[in-house]
Design an enzyme around this catalytic site. Structure first.
Site, short mmCIF file in Angstrom:
data_model
loop_
_atom_site.label_atom_id
_atom_site.label_comp_id
_atom_site.label_asym_id
_atom_site.label_seq_id
_atom_site.Cartn_x
_atom_site.Cartn_y
_atom_site.Cartn_z
N LEU A 1 1.65 6.74 -4.85
CA LEU A 1 2.42 5.87 -5.72
C LEU A 1 3.60 5.36 -4.90
O LEU A 1 4.12 6.07 -4.03
CB LEU A 1 2.96 6.62 -6.94
CG LEU A 1 1.97 7.07 -8.03
CD1 LEU A 1 2.73 7.84 -9.11
CD2 LEU A 1 1.25 5.89 -8.64
N ASP A 2 4.07 4.15 -5.19
CA ASP A 2 5.28 3.65 -4.55
C ASP A 2 6.43 4.61 -4.82
O ASP A 2 6.48 5.28 -5.86
CB ASP A 2 5.66 2.27 -5.11
CG ASP A 2 4.68 1.18 -4.72
OD1 ASP A 2 3.84 1.44 -3.84
OD2 ASP A 2 4.76 0.10 -5.31
N ARG A 3 7.38 4.63 -3.91
CA ARG A 3 8.56 5.47 -4.08
C ARG A 3 9.22 5.24 -5.45
O ARG A 3 9.62 6.19 -6.15
CB ARG A 3 9.58 5.17 -2.98
CG ARG A 3 10.89 5.95 -3.12
CD ARG A 3 12.03 5.21 -2.43
NE ARG A 3 11.81 5.09 -1.01
CZ ARG A 3 12.32 5.93 -0.10
NH1 ARG A 3 13.09 6.93 -0.48
NH2 ARG A 3 12.09 5.75 1.18
#
Length: 326
Positions: A140-142
């Site tokens: 997942l994106d940060r």
């Protein structure tokens, strides 16, 4: 010096950056040394020259040139007791094969040139009652919160990686966006391509005939709206491109709130709302490594709950895509 070897990318490594693949297999090889090997063409992917940020695919052949003997592998850094307790509090599903976390916004999944604190570096705290260090099987994106799966064994990692690669994994995200998409339910079919360098990379819409473009498809449904100002939407990506949901919503003129990277000033609705990204991986379902299907749902983070309250939205109790129906 060791001789030239050719290694095959394992299923669980599909999609991993090449530099991180090397870090996993050759932890004693420094960043600068790897860069030099890549620049001089000594490292090859299926016979072709490669760059640090290239993504490896299951079954690819990685040519590894002679490497200097670097002694024993460095020890992993210890995870503090405080961080260990915090990570363990994020667990929302646990069985012999799989852990699921409700990842908070702001926690990077893997490290990078400017990221020292990340989940991958603290996975020793999640061994729990198992014997192996958990493995990442997707990302997942940060700044995206929500469901993140970890494999607790090598065989589980292989099975889960296959589910993601074969698109057996079905996902639902919740997001708050600027404006109200029309029609209220639809599909965004817009190929994407990466631009920029590794430290500041983004994706943009591209022509399907562009050699660098990758097909990207997202289904969306508007769950609620506050006049014309904002909407609460459910998103289901049919493909898994980098920043796909963020780029797609911005491309149709409805950027996700808090997403300055893709929405600029339009991603801000009010000073009363938290500036964090309002994108949450609500749920995922896929084949369990042993039998049946695994279904995991993650509650909304506090910053999105506060924004829903501010806009007068209720948290939906059903799944508009019927992905989680028995």
């Amino acid at each position: 010096m060791s001789g030239v070897v050719v290694k095959t990318v394992a299923p669980a490594e599909d999609g991993m950056r090449l530099d991180r693949w090397f870090k996993a297999h050759y932890p004693a090889l420094g960043h600068g040394a790897l860069q030099k090997l890549l620049r001089t063409g000594q490292v090859r992917l299926d016979g072709a020259r490669a760059k640090p940020g290239d993504r490896v695919s299951e079954g690819q052949a990685v040519r590894v040139p002679p490497l200097p003997d670097a002694g024993p592998e460095p020890k992993r850094s210890d995870v503090s007791e405080r961080d260990a307790r915090w990570l363990q509090s994020l667990v929302i599903h646990r069985d012999a094969d799989v852990l699921a976390l409700n990842k908070p916004a702001g926690l990077a999944v893997q490290g990078g040139s400017k990221t020292e604190r990340h989940l991958d570096g603290m996975l020793d705290a999640l061994v729990l009652d198992g014997r192996e260090r958990p493995r990442l099987v997707h990302r997942l994106d940060r700044d995206t919160s929500g469901v993140l799966l970890l494999a607790r064994t090598r065989s589980a990692a292989t099975a889960l990686a296959h589910s993601f690669k074969s698109r057996d994994a079905l996902k639902v995200y919740w997001a708050l966006v600027r404006g109200v998409p029309k029609p209220r339910a639809g599909t965004i079919n817009l190929p994407l391509k990466k631009i920029g360098h590794a430290g500041d990379q983004r994706v943009v819409g591209a022509n399907a005939h562009d050699e660098e473009a990758q097909g990207a498809i997202t289904d969306y449904i508007v769950l609620a709206n506050a006049g014309r100002r904002a909407a609460f939407v459910a998103l289901s990506p049919r493909t898994g491109r980098t920043h796909q949901l963020r780029a797609h919503m911005a491309a149709i003129g409805h950027p996700i709130l808090g997403d300055r990277k893709y929405g600029g000033e339009d991603a801000s609705l009010s000073d009363e709302l938290d500036p964090l990204l309002h994108l949450h991986a609500r749920g995922i379902t896929l084949a369990h490594p042993r039998k049946g299907r695994l279904r995991v749902l993650a509650d909304l983070p506090q910053h999105m709950r506060r924004s829903l309250d501010y806009l007068g939205f209720d948290v939906p109790s059903d799944d508009p895509f019927q992905i989680f129906e028995e």
